[in-house]
Design a protein around this motif. Sequence first.
Motif, PDB file in Angstrom:
ATOM      1  N   GLN A  78      12.137   8.521  -5.989  1.00 33.05           N
ATOM      2  CA  GLN A  78      11.354   9.005  -7.127  1.00 33.05           C
ATOM      3  C   GLN A  78       9.967   8.366  -7.182  1.00 33.05           C
ATOM      4  OE1 GLN A  78      13.680   8.528 -10.725  1.00 33.05           O
ATOM      5  NE2 GLN A  78      15.482   9.373  -9.748  1.00 33.05           N
ATOM      6  N   GLY A  79       9.684   7.449  -6.258  1.00 30.75           N
ATOM      7  CA  GLY A  79       8.367   6.821  -6.205  1.00 30.75           C
ATOM      8  C   GLY A  79       8.198   5.621  -7.117  1.00 30.75           C
ATOM      9  N   TYR A  80       9.323   4.994  -7.541  1.00 35.38           N
ATOM     10  CA  TYR A  80       9.249   3.876  -8.476  1.00 35.38           C
ATOM     11  C   TYR A  80       9.582   2.514  -7.883  1.00 35.38           C
ATOM     12  CZ  TYR A  80       8.996   7.329 -12.220  1.00 35.38           C
ATOM     13  OH  TYR A  80       8.615   8.353 -13.037  1.00 35.38           O
ATOM     14  N   SER A  81      10.123   2.472  -6.671  1.00 37.45           N
ATOM     15  CA  SER A  81      10.572   1.208  -6.111  1.00 37.45           C
ATOM     16  C   SER A  81      10.249   1.137  -4.619  1.00 37.45           C
ATOM     17  CB  SER A  81      12.093   1.080  -6.318  1.00 37.45           C
ATOM     18  OG  SER A  81      12.578  -0.085  -5.729  1.00 37.45           O
ATOM     19  N   LEU A  82       9.957  -0.080  -4.181  1.00 43.51           N
ATOM     20  CA  LEU A  82       9.724  -0.342  -2.760  1.00 43.51           C
ATOM     21  C   LEU A  82      10.665  -1.439  -2.307  1.00 43.51           C
ATOM     22  CD1 LEU A  82       5.828  -0.567  -2.779  1.00 43.51           C
ATOM     23  CD2 LEU A  82       7.212   1.374  -2.013  1.00 43.51           C
ATOM     24  N   ARG A  83      11.114  -1.325  -1.074  1.00 39.41           N
ATOM     25  CA  ARG A  83      11.940  -2.359  -0.457  1.00 39.41           C
ATOM     26  C   ARG A  83      11.177  -2.831   0.770  1.00 39.41           C
ATOM     27  NH1 ARG A  83      18.172  -2.109   0.820  1.00 39.41           N
ATOM     28  NH2 ARG A  83      17.993  -0.395  -0.632  1.00 39.41           N
ATOM     29  N   GLU A  84      10.838  -4.128   0.780  1.00 37.34           N
ATOM     30  CA  GLU A  84      10.129  -4.710   1.923  1.00 37.34           C
ATOM     31  C   GLU A  84      10.988  -5.785   2.552  1.00 37.34           C
ATOM     32  OE1 GLU A  84       6.458  -6.331   0.499  1.00 37.34           O
ATOM     33  OE2 GLU A  84       5.513  -4.361   0.368  1.00 37.34           O
ATOM     34  N   THR A  85      10.798  -5.995   3.829  1.00 32.49           N
ATOM     35  CA  THR A  85      11.489  -7.081   4.514  1.00 32.49           C
ATOM     36  C   THR A  85      10.908  -8.401   4.036  1.00 32.49           C
ATOM     37  OG1 THR A  85      11.847  -5.670   6.427  1.00 32.49           O
ATOM     38  CG2 THR A  85      12.053  -8.033   6.780  1.00 32.49           C
ATOM     39  N   ASP A  86      11.775  -9.331   3.723  1.00 34.97           N
ATOM     40  CA  ASP A  86      11.356 -10.660   3.285  1.00 34.97           C
ATOM     41  C   ASP A  86      10.826 -11.413   4.504  1.00 34.97           C
ATOM     42  OD1 ASP A  86      11.122 -13.313   2.431  1.00 34.97           O
ATOM     43  OD2 ASP A  86      12.918 -13.197   1.189  1.00 34.97           O
ATOM     44  N   PRO A  87       9.561 -11.840   4.500  1.00 34.65           N
ATOM     45  CA  PRO A  87       9.011 -12.532   5.665  1.00 34.65           C
ATOM     46  C   PRO A  87       9.716 -13.863   5.957  1.00 34.65           C
ATOM     47  CG  PRO A  87       7.368 -12.385   3.896  1.00 34.65           C
ATOM     48  CD  PRO A  87       8.586 -11.670   3.433  1.00 34.65           C
ATOM     49  N   ALA A  88      10.314 -14.476   4.941  1.00 33.79           N
ATOM     50  CA  ALA A  88      11.015 -15.749   5.145  1.00 33.79           C
ATOM     51  C   ALA A  88      12.403 -15.551   5.751  1.00 33.79           C
ATOM     52  CB  ALA A  88      11.142 -16.492   3.817  1.00 33.79           C
ATOM     53  N   ASP A  89      12.981 -14.353   5.555  1.00 32.77           N
ATOM     54  CA  ASP A  89      14.308 -14.047   6.090  1.00 32.77           C
ATOM     55  C   ASP A  89      14.336 -12.563   6.426  1.00 32.77           C
ATOM     56  OD1 ASP A  89      16.959 -13.520   6.664  1.00 32.77           O
ATOM     57  OD2 ASP A  89      17.744 -14.409   4.827  1.00 32.77           O
ATOM     58  N   ARG A  90      14.116 -12.242   7.673  1.00 29.80           N
ATOM     59  CA  ARG A  90      13.968 -10.847   8.102  1.00 29.80           C
ATOM     60  C   ARG A  90      15.203  -9.987   7.805  1.00 29.80           C
ATOM     61  NH1 ARG A  90       9.221  -9.460   8.980  1.00 29.80           N
ATOM     62  NH2 ARG A  90       9.768  -7.820  10.419  1.00 29.80           N
ATOM     63  N   ARG A  91      16.339 -10.628   7.511  1.00 21.21           N
ATOM     64  CA  ARG A  91      17.550  -9.866   7.178  1.00 21.21           C
ATOM     65  C   ARG A  91      17.583  -9.462   5.710  1.00 21.21           C
ATOM     66  NH1 ARG A  91      21.593 -14.360   8.416  1.00 21.21           N
ATOM     67  NH2 ARG A  91      19.868 -15.387   7.418  1.00 21.21           N
ATOM     68  N   ALA A  92      16.755 -10.095   4.892  1.00 28.37           N
ATOM     69  CA  ALA A  92      16.768  -9.856   3.438  1.00 28.37           C
ATOM     70  C   ALA A  92      15.637  -8.917   3.029  1.00 28.37           C
ATOM     71  CB  ALA A  92      16.627 -11.185   2.699  1.00 28.37           C
ATOM     72  N   ALA A  93      15.838  -8.300   1.881  1.00 28.44           N
ATOM     73  CA  ALA A  93      14.823  -7.388   1.341  1.00 28.44           C
ATOM     74  C   ALA A  93      14.235  -7.968   0.061  1.00 28.44           C
ATOM     75  CB  ALA A  93      15.446  -6.026   1.048  1.00 28.44           C
ATOM     76  N   ARG A  94      12.973  -7.650  -0.150  1.00 23.00           N
ATOM     77  CA  ARG A  94      12.295  -7.974  -1.408  1.00 23.00           C
ATOM     78  C   ARG A  94      12.061  -6.661  -2.128  1.00 23.00           C
ATOM     79  NH1 ARG A  94       7.332 -11.623  -0.976  1.00 23.00           N
ATOM     80  NH2 ARG A  94       6.442  -9.580  -1.101  1.00 23.00           N
ATOM     81  N   LEU A  95      12.322  -6.651  -3.422  1.00 27.28           N
ATOM     82  CA  LEU A  95      12.190  -5.432  -4.210  1.00 27.28           C
ATOM     83  C   LEU A  95      10.918  -5.486  -5.034  1.00 27.28           C
ATOM     84  CD1 LEU A  95      15.897  -5.320  -5.396  1.00 27.28           C
ATOM     85  CD2 LEU A  95      14.871  -4.227  -3.383  1.00 27.28           C
ATOM     86  N   LEU A  96      10.172  -4.396  -4.982  1.00 30.72           N
ATOM     87  CA  LEU A  96       8.881  -4.341  -5.665  1.00 30.72           C
ATOM     88  C   LEU A  96       8.750  -3.042  -6.454  1.00 30.72           C
ATOM     89  CD1 LEU A  96       6.833  -5.454  -2.568  1.00 30.72           C
ATOM     90  CD2 LEU A  96       7.265  -6.855  -4.590  1.00 30.72           C
ATOM     91  N   PRO A  97       8.052  -3.099  -7.591  1.00 30.63           N
ATOM     92  CA  PRO A  97       7.777  -1.870  -8.327  1.00 30.63           C
ATOM     93  C   PRO A  97       6.537  -1.198  -7.739  1.00 30.63           C
ATOM     94  CG  PRO A  97       6.854  -3.710  -9.518  1.00 30.63           C
ATOM     95  CD  PRO A  97       7.561  -4.280  -8.300  1.00 30.63           C
ATOM     96  N   THR A  98       6.431   0.087  -7.911  1.00 29.74           N
ATOM     97  CA  THR A  98       5.212   0.799  -7.532  1.00 29.74           C
ATOM     98  C   THR A  98       4.306   0.864  -8.765  1.00 29.74           C
ATOM     99  OG1 THR A  98       6.084   2.942  -8.173  1.00 29.74           O
ATOM    100  CG2 THR A  98       6.489   2.238  -5.877  1.00 29.74           C
ATOM    101  N   PRO A  99       3.033   1.209  -8.587  1.00 29.28           N
ATOM    102  CA  PRO A  99       2.175   1.416  -9.760  1.00 29.28           C
ATOM    103  C   PRO A  99       2.750   2.478 -10.712  1.00 29.28           C
ATOM    104  CG  PRO A  99       0.829   1.196  -7.797  1.00 29.28           C
ATOM    105  CD  PRO A  99       2.264   1.264  -7.329  1.00 29.28           C
ATOM    106  N   ALA A 100       3.417   3.490 -10.159  1.00 33.80           N
ATOM    107  CA  ALA A 100       4.037   4.522 -11.007  1.00 33.80           C
ATOM    108  C   ALA A 100       5.138   3.916 -11.875  1.00 33.80           C
ATOM    109  CB  ALA A 100       4.593   5.650 -10.146  1.00 33.80           C
ATOM    110  N   ALA A 101       5.902   2.981 -11.314  1.00 33.08           N
ATOM    111  CA  ALA A 101       6.958   2.309 -12.084  1.00 33.08           C
ATOM    112  C   ALA A 101       6.360   1.481 -13.211  1.00 33.08           C
ATOM    113  CB  ALA A 101       7.804   1.432 -11.178  1.00 33.08           C
ATOM    114  N   GLU A 102       5.288   0.756 -12.890  1.00 30.95           N
ATOM    115  CA  GLU A 102       4.646  -0.069 -13.907  1.00 30.95           C
ATOM    116  C   GLU A 102       4.083   0.795 -15.030  1.00 30.95           C
ATOM    117  OE1 GLU A 102       1.993  -2.402 -11.514  1.00 30.95           O
ATOM    118  OE2 GLU A 102       3.566  -3.841 -11.028  1.00 30.95           O
ATOM    119  N   ALA A 103       3.492   1.933 -14.677  1.00 26.60           N
ATOM    120  CA  ALA A 103       2.948   2.844 -15.689  1.00 26.60           C
ATOM    121  C   ALA A 103       4.071   3.446 -16.530  1.00 26.60           C
ATOM    122  CB  ALA A 103       2.133   3.953 -15.024  1.00 26.60           C
ATOM    123  N   ARG A 104       5.157   3.840 -15.872  1.00 24.75           N
ATOM    124  CA  ARG A 104       6.287   4.440 -16.583  1.00 24.75           C
ATOM    125  C   ARG A 104       6.896   3.443 -17.560  1.00 24.75           C
ATOM    126  NH1 ARG A 104       9.776   9.108 -15.542  1.00 24.75           N
ATOM    127  NH2 ARG A 104      11.271   9.002 -17.242  1.00 24.75           N
TER     128      ARG A 104
END
Length: 152
Positions: A78-104
């Motif tokens: 839906q364009g509200y969330s991003l999943r990025e690889t954690d640079p400290a642990d390539r097996r883990a994910a970091r969860l981030l909001p998109t600007p659309a999520a912040e606006a919503r």
Amino acid sequence: MEDDAALPEELADALVGVQRLIRRRLRRDMAAPQLRGAEVEFLRLVVERPGIGISDAAKELYLAGNSVSTLVNQLARQGYSLRETDPADRRAARLLPTPAAEARLSEWRGRRADLVRRQVSRLDEPDRETLLAAIPALRRLADSLREETERP
């Protein structure tokens, strides 16, 4: 208090009823897609703690890790969330909001504040004062519930 036995049930019913009605009123006027309660709670969390991991998000939301993964996938579509690889642990994910999520979420909070403000203003002064006086006790109750849930 006259009837301490009734307090837990009455309080829980009142809190759930108010929360449910607020969500229903807000959903009715919000743009599509409609977000469920768990999706809104997830967005609140990633906006407050960008970069949180899936297991920490699951713990914070009291959900299973696979439930959080499902939320992430749905909200990413839906364009509200991003999943990025954690640079400290390539097996883990970091969860981030998109600007659309912040606006919503900002829109949701503004509409919620307006709705509650209008409804509270309809109450008489003694009821408004009672609600204001109850806020610290309700926050302590929430803290106590959180602490109890976090104990092993």
